[in-house]
Design an enzyme around this catalytic site. Sequence first.
Site, PDB file in Angstrom:
ATOM      1  N   LYS A 215      12.846 -11.052   8.575  1.00  0.00           N
ATOM      2  CA  LYS A 215      12.417 -12.067   7.601  1.00  0.00           C
ATOM      3  C   LYS A 215      13.627 -12.849   7.081  1.00  0.00           C
ATOM      4  O   LYS A 215      13.607 -14.079   7.040  1.00  0.00           O
ATOM      5  CB  LYS A 215      11.722 -11.383   6.412  1.00  0.00           C
ATOM      6  CG  LYS A 215      11.551 -12.293   5.210  1.00  0.00           C
ATOM      7  CD  LYS A 215      10.794 -11.625   4.090  1.00  0.00           C
ATOM      8  CE  LYS A 215      11.643 -10.955   3.039  1.00  0.00           C
ATOM      9  NZ  LYS A 215      12.343 -11.837   2.113  1.00  0.00           N
ATOM     10  N   ASN A 216      14.668 -12.120   6.684  1.00  0.00           N
ATOM     11  CA  ASN A 216      15.793 -12.806   6.037  1.00  0.00           C
ATOM     12  C   ASN A 216      16.645 -13.602   7.014  1.00  0.00           C
ATOM     13  O   ASN A 216      17.491 -14.395   6.595  1.00  0.00           O
ATOM     14  CB  ASN A 216      16.659 -11.801   5.268  1.00  0.00           C
ATOM     15  CG  ASN A 216      15.960 -11.316   4.007  1.00  0.00           C
ATOM     16  OD1 ASN A 216      14.886 -11.820   3.661  1.00  0.00           O
ATOM     17  ND2 ASN A 216      16.549 -10.349   3.328  1.00  0.00           N
TER      18      ASN A 216
ATOM     19  N   CYS B 287      12.210 -14.581 -10.025  1.00  0.00           N
ATOM     20  CA  CYS B 287      11.906 -13.371  -9.273  1.00  0.00           C
ATOM     21  C   CYS B 287      12.035 -12.158 -10.166  1.00  0.00           C
ATOM     22  O   CYS B 287      12.686 -12.190 -11.192  1.00  0.00           O
ATOM     23  CB  CYS B 287      12.810 -13.249  -8.060  1.00  0.00           C
ATOM     24  SG  CYS B 287      12.182 -11.990  -6.982  1.00  0.00           S
TER      25      CYS B 287
ATOM     26  N   ARG C 146      18.780 -14.028 -11.107  1.00  0.00           N
ATOM     27  CA  ARG C 146      18.951 -14.734  -9.840  1.00  0.00           C
ATOM     28  C   ARG C 146      19.258 -16.228  -9.994  1.00  0.00           C
ATOM     29  O   ARG C 146      18.518 -17.090  -9.521  1.00  0.00           O
ATOM     30  CB  ARG C 146      17.726 -14.531  -8.932  1.00  0.00           C
ATOM     31  CG  ARG C 146      17.433 -13.072  -8.694  1.00  0.00           C
ATOM     32  CD  ARG C 146      16.394 -12.835  -7.673  1.00  0.00           C
ATOM     33  NE  ARG C 146      16.911 -12.870  -6.312  1.00  0.00           N
ATOM     34  CZ  ARG C 146      16.194 -12.553  -5.243  1.00  0.00           C
ATOM     35  NH1 ARG C 146      14.938 -12.189  -5.389  1.00  0.00           N
ATOM     36  NH2 ARG C 146      16.726 -12.603  -4.036  1.00  0.00           N
TER      37      ARG C 146
ATOM     38  N   ASP D 296      18.293  -3.846  -0.764  1.00  0.00           N
ATOM     39  CA  ASP D 296      16.892  -3.873  -0.330  1.00  0.00           C
ATOM     40  C   ASP D 296      16.411  -2.493   0.139  1.00  0.00           C
ATOM     41  O   ASP D 296      15.213  -2.215   0.140  1.00  0.00           O
ATOM     42  CB  ASP D 296      16.709  -4.882   0.816  1.00  0.00           C
ATOM     43  CG  ASP D 296      16.744  -6.319   0.314  1.00  0.00           C
ATOM     44  OD1 ASP D 296      16.848  -6.522  -0.910  1.00  0.00           O
ATOM     45  OD2 ASP D 296      16.669  -7.246   1.145  1.00  0.00           O
TER      46      ASP D 296
ATOM     47  N   ARG E 137       4.701 -10.022   2.182  1.00  0.00           N
ATOM     48  CA  ARG E 137       5.734 -11.067   2.254  1.00  0.00           C
ATOM     49  C   ARG E 137       6.842 -10.649   3.218  1.00  0.00           C
ATOM     50  O   ARG E 137       7.553 -11.507   3.753  1.00  0.00           O
ATOM     51  CB  ARG E 137       6.351 -11.304   0.882  1.00  0.00           C
ATOM     52  CG  ARG E 137       5.538 -12.214  -0.035  1.00  0.00           C
ATOM     53  CD  ARG E 137       6.308 -12.536  -1.303  1.00  0.00           C
ATOM     54  NE  ARG E 137       7.702 -12.718  -1.008  1.00  0.00           N
ATOM     55  CZ  ARG E 137       8.711 -12.040  -1.561  1.00  0.00           C
ATOM     56  NH1 ARG E 137       8.478 -11.149  -2.489  1.00  0.00           N
ATOM     57  NH2 ARG E 137       9.951 -12.271  -1.211  1.00  0.00           N
TER      58      ARG E 137
HETATM   59  C1  UD1 Z   1      19.382 -12.189  -0.264  1.00  0.00           C
HETATM   60  C2  UD1 Z   1      18.179 -11.575   0.397  1.00  0.00           C
HETATM   61  C3  UD1 Z   1      17.628 -10.432  -0.435  1.00  0.00           C
HETATM   62  C4  UD1 Z   1      18.732  -9.426  -0.734  1.00  0.00           C
HETATM   63  C5  UD1 Z   1      19.977 -10.112  -1.315  1.00  0.00           C
HETATM   64  C6  UD1 Z   1      21.170  -9.184  -1.478  1.00  0.00           C
HETATM   65  C7  UD1 Z   1      17.192 -13.392   1.648  1.00  0.00           C
HETATM   66  C8  UD1 Z   1      16.058 -14.332   1.800  1.00  0.00           C
HETATM   67  N1  UD1 Z   1      17.165 -12.582   0.580  1.00  0.00           N
HETATM   68  O1  UD1 Z   1      18.960 -12.703  -1.527  1.00  0.00           O
HETATM   69  O2  UD1 Z   1      16.582  -9.797   0.291  1.00  0.00           O
HETATM   70  O3  UD1 Z   1      18.261  -8.487  -1.677  1.00  0.00           O
HETATM   71  O4  UD1 Z   1      20.388 -11.190  -0.444  1.00  0.00           O
HETATM   72  O5  UD1 Z   1      21.485  -8.600  -0.274  1.00  0.00           O
HETATM   73  O6  UD1 Z   1      18.072 -13.314   2.485  1.00  0.00           O
HETATM   74  N2  UD1 Z   1      24.039 -14.665  -7.812  1.00  0.00           N
HETATM   75  C9  UD1 Z   1      24.562 -15.422  -8.839  1.00  0.00           C
HETATM   76  N3  UD1 Z   1      24.687 -16.777  -8.641  1.00  0.00           N
HETATM   77  C10 UD1 Z   1      24.306 -17.378  -7.469  1.00  0.00           C
HETATM   78  C11 UD1 Z   1      23.777 -16.587  -6.428  1.00  0.00           C
HETATM   79  C12 UD1 Z   1      23.665 -15.219  -6.624  1.00  0.00           C
HETATM   80  O7  UD1 Z   1      24.917 -14.922  -9.914  1.00  0.00           O
HETATM   81  O8  UD1 Z   1      24.444 -18.612  -7.361  1.00  0.00           O
HETATM   82  C13 UD1 Z   1      23.853 -13.198  -8.024  1.00  0.00           C
HETATM   83  C14 UD1 Z   1      22.357 -12.827  -8.014  1.00  0.00           C
HETATM   84  O9  UD1 Z   1      21.772 -13.010  -9.293  1.00  0.00           O
HETATM   85  C15 UD1 Z   1      22.400 -11.379  -7.601  1.00  0.00           C
HETATM   86  C16 UD1 Z   1      23.595 -11.325  -6.643  1.00  0.00           C
HETATM   87  O10 UD1 Z   1      24.375 -12.483  -6.904  1.00  0.00           O
HETATM   88  O11 UD1 Z   1      22.648 -10.566  -8.724  1.00  0.00           O
HETATM   89  C17 UD1 Z   1      23.207 -11.280  -5.174  1.00  0.00           C
HETATM   90  O12 UD1 Z   1      22.460 -12.429  -4.847  1.00  0.00           O
HETATM   91  P1  UD1 Z   1      22.451 -13.080  -3.385  1.00  0.00           P
HETATM   92  O13 UD1 Z   1      23.410 -12.361  -2.497  1.00  0.00           O
HETATM   93  O14 UD1 Z   1      22.600 -14.546  -3.553  1.00  0.00           O
HETATM   94  O15 UD1 Z   1      20.982 -12.739  -2.907  1.00  0.00           O
HETATM   95  P2  UD1 Z   1      19.878 -13.718  -2.337  1.00  0.00           P
HETATM   96  O16 UD1 Z   1      20.482 -14.682  -1.387  1.00  0.00           O
HETATM   97  O17 UD1 Z   1      19.054 -14.230  -3.462  1.00  0.00           O
END
Ligand code: UD1
Length: 422
Positions: free
Chosen positions: A22-23, A116, A121, A305, A397
């Site tokens: 999925k990711n 979420c 996030r 995850d 999902r």
């Molecule tokens: C992706 C995955 C999700 C997985 C996560 C961590 C997809 C579609 N989803 O989510 O399944 O759980 O990686 O492996 O691939 N953060 C900030 N600012 C930002 C971006 C992130 O503070 O601009 C923080 C987030 O709040 C969170 C952490 O960084 O606490 C990790 O987020 P991130 O690695 O961005 O995860 P996703 O891309 O949302």
Amino acid sequence: MELWQIRGGRRLHGGCTVQGSKNATLPILAASIVCPCRVELQNVPQLSDVDTALEILRALGCRAGREGERVWIDSRTLSSAAIPHRLMEKMRSSVFFLGALTARCGEAQLSLPGGCQLGKRPIDLHLAAMRQLGCEIEEEGGSILCRSRFLHGCELTLPFPSVGATENIILTACAAQGETVLHGAAREPEITALCRFLRAMGADIVIEASGTVHIRGMSAREHVRFVIPPDRIVASTLCCAAAASGGDIVLRGADPTEISAVLYFLKAAGCAIIHNKRMLRLRAPRRLHAVGELCTAPYPGFPTDAQPLLMAALLRAEGTTRITETIFENRFRQVPQLRRLGADIAVRGRTAEICGVERLFASELTATDLRGGASMVLAGLCAEGETVVCDTGHITRGYDGLDRVLRGLGADVTWKALPSYH
Ligand code: UD1
């Protein structure tokens, strides 16, 4: 409403093939618009999030469809850079379209991705980096307008290896003049998959062993074919399911190196694991041992995850395990539900302490989020009696026919969608 009914007590046995990731699929679907072309994807999982991404592509003017595990997109007809709010709020991963639309149209208009359950996030890291690449971004009342007259490559450092920010930066940088050098990028296998797809599209991207990514624009191709790699979190789910039930299973298509952190702890819990390039066999004892301390971390560390999944497997383990969640601030939402089965879990701040119990007893649970919901299904596999998990669509999902896969491995699991009267 969807209902999962799990009659616990059967040991999983047999073999199955792991679904496509999925990711990996979601950012690749967004990437299909970076330049006008026809894209054919194989091994695409049948998931509601994938359907939403295809709806977004059609709302942007692309032609897109699915035939079984094959998805095709023709992005030559793209005619809009605005994503309707009703589609943005359905799925957080719609945020990838920010980078992809900016690369293609020099503009993107969308609302902030749906709130979420896992924590705040924010997307501040995505926006800060895109500004450095030459985007002007206005945020107002939950909507984002991103414009760029001239995207230019630059040297960027992410303070935290955010998966989504890394993907958005790479997508945007494909359309920038000159070289972008990204330090501190996330190293998840889905990033590698996105880069392989973009390379097939004509992008010049190199990932150094240190993890630094170099993006030097692209010379577009007209037709791209790509096979979505297997889903490492689904592979981890099935391994944890087998471990929870004292089972013996063979997974085909899973890449053991991508789930080595999960396998490490399953071995520590007493499972015997053998693998080669084509298959992975996991044989679990009747009762697992606790694994001591474990922390989630960015790849190649233990994936956040998989945290609720391993937690489910360890509910009946002998001894105490402490799991510290370092990625998301709100990722123990499954705990109150698992306690209803008789699990002994105490949460202090970001650490959950699981004291293994001898027996779990069926109950009625409510799925809180995708992996949390899956952890409840896994816990149901080793609870006595019939566990019911009520879900508003979180689990489907991310899992393509999880009930069918588990039944194929001998579990007594049924899934049904109840009609909605709204
Ligand atoms: C992706 C995955 C999700 C997985 C996560 C961590 C997809 C579609 N989803 O989510 O399944 O759980 O990686 O492996 O691939 N953060 C900030 N600012 C930002 C971006 C992130 O503070 O601009 C923080 C987030 O709040 C969170 C952490 O960084 O606490 C990790 O987020 P991130 O690695 O961005 O995860 P996703 O891309 O949302």
